[in-house]
Each structure stands twice: as C-alpha cells, then as structure tokens.
Design a protein around this motif. Sequence first.
Motif, PDB file in Angstrom:
ATOM      1  N   VAL B  57      69.368 -60.146   7.634  1.00  0.00           N
ATOM      2  CA  VAL B  57      70.414 -61.077   8.053  1.00  0.00           C
ATOM      3  C   VAL B  57      71.756 -60.454   7.700  1.00  0.00           C
ATOM      4  CG1 VAL B  57      71.371 -63.391   7.761  1.00  0.00           C
ATOM      5  CG2 VAL B  57      68.899 -63.047   7.666  1.00  0.00           C
ATOM      6  N   ILE B  58      72.628 -60.378   8.683  1.00  0.00           N
ATOM      7  CA  ILE B  58      73.931 -59.740   8.447  1.00  0.00           C
ATOM      8  C   ILE B  58      75.074 -60.622   8.947  1.00  0.00           C
ATOM      9  CG2 ILE B  58      73.049 -57.370   8.539  1.00  0.00           C
ATOM     10  CD1 ILE B  58      74.240 -57.291  11.444  1.00  0.00           C
ATOM     11  N   ASP B  59      76.260 -60.324   8.453  1.00  0.00           N
ATOM     12  CA  ASP B  59      77.508 -60.895   8.969  1.00  0.00           C
ATOM     13  C   ASP B  59      78.088 -59.877   9.936  1.00  0.00           C
ATOM     14  OD1 ASP B  59      77.722 -62.281   6.052  1.00  0.00           O
ATOM     15  OD2 ASP B  59      78.985 -63.304   7.554  1.00  0.00           O
ATOM     16  N   PHE B  60      78.583 -60.329  11.072  1.00  0.00           N
ATOM     17  CA  PHE B  60      79.201 -59.385  12.003  1.00  0.00           C
ATOM     18  C   PHE B  60      80.367 -60.068  12.693  1.00  0.00           C
ATOM     19  CE2 PHE B  60      79.631 -56.936  15.934  1.00  0.00           C
ATOM     20  CZ  PHE B  60      79.613 -55.647  15.440  1.00  0.00           C
ATOM     21  N   GLN B  61      81.458 -59.349  12.838  1.00  0.00           N
ATOM     22  CA  GLN B  61      82.646 -59.940  13.460  1.00  0.00           C
ATOM     23  C   GLN B  61      83.247 -58.991  14.486  1.00  0.00           C
ATOM     24  OE1 GLN B  61      85.294 -62.272  10.923  1.00  0.00           O
ATOM     25  NE2 GLN B  61      87.009 -61.063  11.687  1.00  0.00           N
ATOM     26  N   GLY B  62      83.621 -59.535  15.626  1.00  0.00           N
ATOM     27  CA  GLY B  62      84.231 -58.678  16.641  1.00  0.00           C
ATOM     28  C   GLY B  62      84.808 -59.479  17.791  1.00  0.00           C
ATOM     29  N   GLU B  63      85.522 -58.738  18.671  1.00  0.00           N
ATOM     30  CA  GLU B  63      86.143 -59.361  19.835  1.00  0.00           C
ATOM     31  C   GLU B  63      85.106 -59.538  20.949  1.00  0.00           C
ATOM     32  OE1 GLU B  63      88.784 -56.747  21.867  1.00  0.00           O
ATOM     33  OE2 GLU B  63      89.356 -58.240  23.365  1.00  0.00           O
ATOM     34  N   ALA B  64      84.998 -60.749  21.482  1.00  0.00           N
ATOM     35  CA  ALA B  64      84.086 -60.979  22.609  1.00  0.00           C
ATOM     36  C   ALA B  64      84.691 -60.322  23.845  1.00  0.00           C
ATOM     37  CB  ALA B  64      83.914 -62.467  22.835  1.00  0.00           C
ATOM     38  N   VAL B  65      83.912 -59.465  24.502  1.00  0.00           N
ATOM     39  CA  VAL B  65      84.430 -58.772  25.693  1.00  0.00           C
ATOM     40  C   VAL B  65      83.566 -59.078  26.918  1.00  0.00           C
ATOM     41  CG1 VAL B  65      85.560 -56.863  24.483  1.00  0.00           C
ATOM     42  CG2 VAL B  65      83.155 -56.678  25.104  1.00  0.00           C
ATOM     43  N   GLY B  66      84.184 -58.889  28.087  1.00  0.00           N
ATOM     44  CA  GLY B  66      83.453 -59.048  29.348  1.00  0.00           C
ATOM     45  C   GLY B  66      83.240 -60.495  29.731  1.00  0.00           C
ATOM     46  N   GLU B  67      82.085 -61.013  29.358  1.00  0.00           N
ATOM     47  CA  GLU B  67      81.777 -62.412  29.649  1.00  0.00           C
ATOM     48  C   GLU B  67      80.617 -62.845  28.777  1.00  0.00           C
ATOM     49  OE1 GLU B  67      80.579 -61.138  33.582  1.00  0.00           O
ATOM     50  OE2 GLU B  67      79.797 -59.715  32.121  1.00  0.00           O
ATOM     51  N   VAL B  68      80.430 -64.155  28.680  1.00  0.00           N
ATOM     52  CA  VAL B  68      79.240 -64.703  28.026  1.00  0.00           C
ATOM     53  C   VAL B  68      78.221 -64.916  29.146  1.00  0.00           C
ATOM     54  CG1 VAL B  68      78.300 -66.635  26.723  1.00  0.00           C
ATOM     55  CG2 VAL B  68      80.623 -65.829  26.261  1.00  0.00           C
ATOM     56  N   MET B  69      77.070 -64.281  29.024  1.00  0.00           N
ATOM     57  CA  MET B  69      76.054 -64.394  30.082  1.00  0.00           C
ATOM     58  C   MET B  69      74.960 -65.356  29.641  1.00  0.00           C
ATOM     59  SD  MET B  69      75.687 -60.549  31.620  1.00  0.00           S
ATOM     60  CE  MET B  69      75.639 -59.623  30.099  1.00  0.00           C
ATOM     61  N   ARG B  70      74.960 -66.537  30.224  1.00  0.00           N
ATOM     62  CA  ARG B  70      73.968 -67.552  29.850  1.00  0.00           C
ATOM     63  C   ARG B  70      72.624 -67.240  30.490  1.00  0.00           C
ATOM     64  NH1 ARG B  70      77.237 -70.766  27.302  1.00  0.00           N
ATOM     65  NH2 ARG B  70      79.299 -70.933  28.208  1.00  0.00           N
ATOM     66  N   ARG B  71      71.580 -67.355  29.682  1.00  0.00           N
ATOM     67  CA  ARG B  71      70.202 -67.191  30.163  1.00  0.00           C
ATOM     68  C   ARG B  71      69.394 -68.369  29.625  1.00  0.00           C
ATOM     69  NH1 ARG B  71      69.778 -61.185  30.446  1.00  0.00           N
ATOM     70  NH2 ARG B  71      71.795 -60.698  31.350  1.00  0.00           N
ATOM     71  N   ALA B  83      88.776 -50.723  16.676  1.00  0.00           N
ATOM     72  CA  ALA B  83      90.178 -50.896  16.235  1.00  0.00           C
ATOM     73  C   ALA B  83      90.927 -51.897  17.124  1.00  0.00           C
ATOM     74  CB  ALA B  83      90.884 -49.551  16.274  1.00  0.00           C
ATOM     75  N   TYR B  84      90.541 -51.995  18.390  1.00  0.00           N
ATOM     76  CA  TYR B  84      91.244 -52.893  19.321  1.00  0.00           C
ATOM     77  C   TYR B  84      91.059 -54.358  18.945  1.00  0.00           C
ATOM     78  CZ  TYR B  84      91.103 -48.538  21.892  1.00  0.00           C
ATOM     79  OH  TYR B  84      91.220 -47.226  22.236  1.00  0.00           O
ATOM     80  N   SER B  85      89.914 -54.666  18.324  1.00  0.00           N
ATOM     81  CA  SER B  85      89.623 -56.067  17.988  1.00  0.00           C
ATOM     82  C   SER B  85      90.563 -56.586  16.898  1.00  0.00           C
ATOM     83  CB  SER B  85      88.174 -56.201  17.527  1.00  0.00           C
ATOM     84  OG  SER B  85      87.983 -55.547  16.292  1.00  0.00           O
ATOM     85  N   ARG B  86      91.181 -55.659  16.173  1.00  0.00           N
ATOM     86  CA  ARG B  86      92.076 -56.059  15.079  1.00  0.00           C
ATOM     87  C   ARG B  86      93.545 -55.985  15.479  1.00  0.00           C
ATOM     88  NH1 ARG B  86      87.971 -53.025  12.820  1.00  0.00           N
ATOM     89  NH2 ARG B  86      89.167 -51.100  12.849  1.00  0.00           N
ATOM     90  N   LYS B  87      93.786 -55.685  16.755  1.00  0.00           N
ATOM     91  CA  LYS B  87      95.178 -55.527  17.199  1.00  0.00           C
ATOM     92  C   LYS B  87      95.739 -56.822  17.748  1.00  0.00           C
ATOM     93  CE  LYS B  87      95.090 -50.721  18.519  1.00  0.00           C
ATOM     94  NZ  LYS B  87      96.144 -49.953  19.076  1.00  0.00           N
ATOM     95  N   ALA B  88      97.051 -56.896  17.737  1.00  0.00           N
ATOM     96  CA  ALA B  88      97.728 -58.019  18.390  1.00  0.00           C
ATOM     97  C   ALA B  88      97.617 -57.830  19.905  1.00  0.00           C
ATOM     98  CB  ALA B  88      99.192 -58.050  17.976  1.00  0.00           C
ATOM     99  N   ALA B  89      97.744 -58.929  20.655  1.00  0.00           N
ATOM    100  CA  ALA B  89      97.546 -58.866  22.104  1.00  0.00           C
ATOM    101  C   ALA B  89      98.531 -57.919  22.784  1.00  0.00           C
ATOM    102  CB  ALA B  89      97.670 -60.262  22.700  1.00  0.00           C
ATOM    103  N   ASP B  90      99.736 -57.786  22.243  1.00  0.00           N
ATOM    104  CA  ASP B  90     100.738 -56.933  22.911  1.00  0.00           C
ATOM    105  C   ASP B  90     100.668 -55.479  22.455  1.00  0.00           C
ATOM    106  OD1 ASP B  90     101.533 -57.491  20.389  1.00  0.00           O
ATOM    107  OD2 ASP B  90     103.646 -57.860  20.853  1.00  0.00           O
ATOM    108  N   ASP B  91      99.756 -55.165  21.552  1.00  0.00           N
ATOM    109  CA  ASP B  91      99.605 -53.784  21.087  1.00  0.00           C
ATOM    110  C   ASP B  91      98.503 -53.122  21.915  1.00  0.00           C
ATOM    111  OD1 ASP B  91      99.309 -51.413  19.824  1.00  0.00           O
ATOM    112  OD2 ASP B  91      98.771 -52.235  17.851  1.00  0.00           O
ATOM    113  N   ILE B  92      98.888 -52.266  22.858  1.00  0.00           N
ATOM    114  CA  ILE B  92      97.878 -51.630  23.721  1.00  0.00           C
ATOM    115  C   ILE B  92      97.778 -50.124  23.447  1.00  0.00           C
ATOM    116  CG2 ILE B  92      97.919 -53.346  25.581  1.00  0.00           C
ATOM    117  CD1 ILE B  92      99.894 -51.501  27.045  1.00  0.00           C
TER     118      ILE B  92
END
Lengths: 500, 196
Positions: B57-71, B83-92
């Motif tokens: 059992v682990i803890d995991f954190q990240g930015e959700a990308v693409g889409e949520v695919m319901r099955r 690194a992108y998941s920790r950036k502000a929205a205007d930092d590209i």
Amino acid sequence: MIIQPRRDDHLVIGKYTGKVIVGVGLLMAVPLALSLVLGEWSVALDFVISSAACFICGFGLQLLCRTERDLGWGHALVVAAGSWLIATLLGALPHSLSGHEGSYLDAVFDVMSGYTTTGLYLIQDLDHVSNGLNMWRHLLTYAGGQGIIVVALTFLFRGSPGAYRLYVGEGKDERLLPNVVQTARAIWIVSLGYLAVGGLVLAAMGWALGQTPLRAFLHGVWVFMGAWSTGGFAPQSYNTMWFHSLAYELVTVAIFVAGSFNFALHWAVWSGNRKELRRNLETVSFAVTLSLTVLVATVALSRLGIYPDAVNLFRKAFYQLASGHTTTGFSTIYSRAFVVQWGPLAMLATTVAMAIGASACSTAGGIKGMRVGVITAGFVADIRRMISPESALIRQRVHHLRDILVDSPLLRSALTVTVAYLTLYGLVAIVGAACGYDFLQAAFEGVSAASNTGLSCGVTAPAMPVVLKVVYTLAMWLGRLEFMSVLALAGYAYAMVRGR
Amino acid sequence: MRRRVLRVLRCALLAATLAGLVWPAPVLAATGATLASLGSPSSGDLVEHPAQWDGKVIDFQGEAVGEVMRRGDSAWLHLNDDAYSRKAADDIALAGYNAGQAVWAPSELAAQVKICGDYSHRGDLVHVVGIFHAACPEHGGDMDIHAVKLEVVLPGSPIARAVSGVRAAAAAALSLVAAGLWLLWRRRHRARGRAA
C-alpha cells in the motif's frame, strides 16, 4: 577521376527538391486547419510560419533552378536524400516554435524520427502538447511511412522516367501500376482506405473505453497513423498502455502488422489474390522469425516470474515483440521495464526482432524479411548442393508475387544490404557504449534507431549526449533510405569539392 | 510444411487471444480506506524498483492528465508526478519527460477529478492511497495502482496561451513572400505550358 557536377546537375536537383519541399508545406495545412478549428491560435501561427517557409524554399528553388532536363539515376538519389534532409530541417519548425523541444537539434531528431517512422522522441511534456502539434507529429509519420517522395509524386509530378528513379531513390522499387505516379496514387488510395476504416474503429473503441468523443476521434486517427506507418508515436507519454485494453491492443497489432506488409502484397490482396498472403516469402519469413523471438522472450520472462500468469506474460511478450519486429515501437510497458524487469535475454530477443524488421517496400524498416528469406533460401540451396550428387542441378526458388530463382546476383544484393545494416547497428551501438551506456542497452537503442523501430529502454532522453542525438538522427535517415541515396548525396557533396 | 507451421501459429494465437478475453480477473483482497501506507515512492522509484513495492500500500500524488476513463464501476486515471505537476499554471518552462502512474479507482472516487491536464489546462493535483502492482493480474500485467482512497489536493486551472505579436507579424510577412513566389512560379509555369 571524379567528375565535378555541372550547373545543369545542380539545376535539376534543385528543381525537384523544391517540388518535394512544396509537398511538405501542403501537408502542414492539415494541422493548421485542426488548430484553427480547435482555437489553438498560437499553434496555428506556428504552422503558418512553417508552411510559408516551406513554400518560400520550394517555389524559390523551382524559380531559381529552371531546366527542362529529366532526372538521371544519380540526380534522383541525391534529390531523395537531400529533400528528406531539407524536409526534416523545415518540418522541425513547428516543433521548435511549440516550446516543447530543448533545442533545434531535438526538434530535428523528432522530425527525422517521424518521417522515418522510427518513433523515438525528445519532445518534452508530451501530455500537454497541443492537438495541432500532435496532428503534425502523427501526420509526419503517416506521410513518411508512404514516403514524402510518394506524397510529392501523387500531387506534384507528371509520370516520367525521372519520377520513377526518384521513387526508387526513396528505398522503394515495387511498381504496382505501369506509371509511377499511378503507383504513388495507388499507395495513397490503399493507405487512406485503411485510415478511414481503422481510424473509425479505433475512435469507436476509444469512446467505448471512456474517452470523450473528440479525444476518441483524434486518438483513433493518430494511433492509426502511428500503427499503420509502423511509426510508434502516440499522443500520450504512456503510449498504448494508456488504453489498458486487450481489444485495443489486438486492433493495433492487426493494423501495424498490416502496415508492415509490402505495398505490392496489399495491392495483390486488394486485387483479389488472397493466396499471396500465405505464400509470400515475406509473410512466411515474418511468421517464423516473430514466433522464434516471441518464444525466446516468453521463456526468458517466465524464468524471471515477473508476470502473474501465462496469458498476461504472453500478452506482454507478444505485443512488444510484434511491435518491435514490425518496427512500430508501440509499447505497453515502461521503457525502463526492458532493463529492470525483462532482463538481458528478453532484451536480446527484442533487439534481434527489431534488427530483422518487416517487409521491403512497406512503411517498416530493418534488414527486411525478404532479405532474411533470400539469404536463408541461398543457405538451404548450398546445403542441398553439398549433399546432392555433383551432377545434380539444384535450383532454389522463393515466392514473392511470382516464383523467383535465388541466383548469385539476388543473393549478393541481399547480403550487401544486410551487411550494411549490421555494420550500422554495430557502429551506433559502439557510439552509445562510448558515451557511457551499458553495451546491451546501447545496442538495443542503437538497433531501434537504425531499424526505425522506436522502442526505447531509456537511453533516448533530452539529456543524452549531443553526439548520440546526431548519430541516432543519421542512423534513422540511413536506415530508412537503405543507404544508397544518402551515400549518393555524400558522393555528390564530395564531387562538388574535389571533382574536376 | 509451411502451411502446417502457419496453421499451428494461427491456432496458438487464437487460443491465447480467447484465453486472454475469458481469463477470470482475481478479486482484490485489500479494499477499504483504512489501509496503512508503507511509503510515498515516486513513479521513478516504482519503475526502477517494482519488486520492492509490489503488492504494498503506497501514497502517490500527481497531476491528472488526459481524461478519466470510466469502465463500469471503476475508472482509469493517469497521475503524473513529474516536475510539471508541481508548477504553477502559467509556468510552461521545460523540465524533461513526463512521468507518472496509471491508477484504477472506483468511479465514485474518480468522479472527484474535474480537470485533467492537456494543452489548455493544468490538471487537478490528486493524492491516492492504494495497492501498487508491478504487473497487475487483473489488468493484463500492466503496472498500476489500485486506489482505495482518493482526494483532490489542488484543483486544476486553465493555462494562458498568449498569441505573440512578433510571431503574428512574422507569419504575415512570410505568407506575403510565399504568395508572391507562388504567383511568379505559376505565371512562369503557365507561360512554359503555352510555349510547349
């Protein structure tokens, strides 16, 4: 004595290179239109700039190089290799302007990878790339799979002996129809027919798997392009693992295996000759070598016990090996899993599969099943001669559209190109090892680049040494054009400097 | 002989395909949100040392990308902990490849994710607690995390993509030059056609 090219030679080469570059500019209309439809204004501007640069270069060359002379064999080879190079340099503009590439070299690497249907990439933050740029990435690989010369032949050329020479210069020699322009159009009819059906099937599946209709449609088209062209690009960094679906995997396998078959074989099947599918030397050779490499990988993986059951093990092994053997590069495992989970023997089996590659005159790269089949047939004939009475006349035939006698010129030709590929694989692997990578990993990645496959074990990365980026780019180019055109271009450049 | 080899291959492929389609998926033994996490590995740790974390059992954190695919009752989402998941929205600014993990979560938990990362959005930052599988028996040997707990730590936001005035001017200027050359080329092309 080396003869220096004359003004007339430069003119004819410039004129036809210009035509091909205009074709690249026209291709950019597709991502430009998509960007406009989806309101990606900044991306649309990037494509306006890039296509305008292509038109300036293409029309400029045609205006500067006015001649009525037709292409000779030497010119055609130089135009084929040269236009691929210029098309890559200009095609890299949208990548570079997107801000997703670390340098212009990285953009050139990605575009060469696209045109050559390799699939290795250096683009960063792929999961936030625009739809317009994703369309360009996949269109590159789709057009590159048929051949950018074929694109130009379809729309911008009249049938002439020079046009046929240009077609051959791109590493193809099958003439489906009497006229080479008609042949180029036939290749596009077949490819677009499959795109319409395959793209819609994948889109419907993506929708059923939980994607929104627009994303399902775009992903369906892009994954089809990546599969059919055996390119291996995918719109998400997770590649085809994104879909977590056996059915999706099976459909992509069917598409990339079909894409890896000879255009002449497709044409024969479309024309009603279905028997050719199981009689053809290339399909038989592919079936045998794929089975053997899957078997070796399966045995290796079962000994390591990383997959929970036999079915999942076979599913993973078959998908990666089929993808590698057809030089597609789609993957349902993480790149580093080849090293961390698969181990040396399974990696070696994958490397061998990539090195062999698929069919000649297809979208695929590698040595090609045809050559492996011819060499094997020659070997069998030699053994038969050894065990037969001296007076016996042994004739070995192979079947590719018709029965072909395996004679010395055919064998020599197959062996020459095979040795050239093996040399290239070796050299690229050595450069990788010299850059400090483990030799097996360097060989895996080097063969992947030179055979235009695109599977990665983690060597290819934005931070890899510049020399390796350059070497992989050259290897992709050499491998896709099967050496002759690139060597002719080098010879032309040498003759310009040292000739008299 | 060749026909026999091909027939055997066809049968083997068909059998494996059918077996894959009907293979019973084992039911997860561990469910419920009370499981204690044994660590918070990054996706890099999980990919490099899968055996070390397999089944834990682990803890995991990240930015959700693409889409949520319901099955059905569950859904797939992909969390990037790069690194992108920790950036502000205007930092590209660029920071290397994407990296992340696939997460299989009950639909009602996955429904909390509203914005997924793409060209126009920085996705929701999502924290999950779940069981890591180096080769999931339920999902064809994929590497994944089966989430038993999920929360949105930071909601996603649009990424501002400004149109550059310099680029617009460059596009206009280059288009004019290209159009001029095309007209010139067409005139010469037609003149040559008439002469022929």
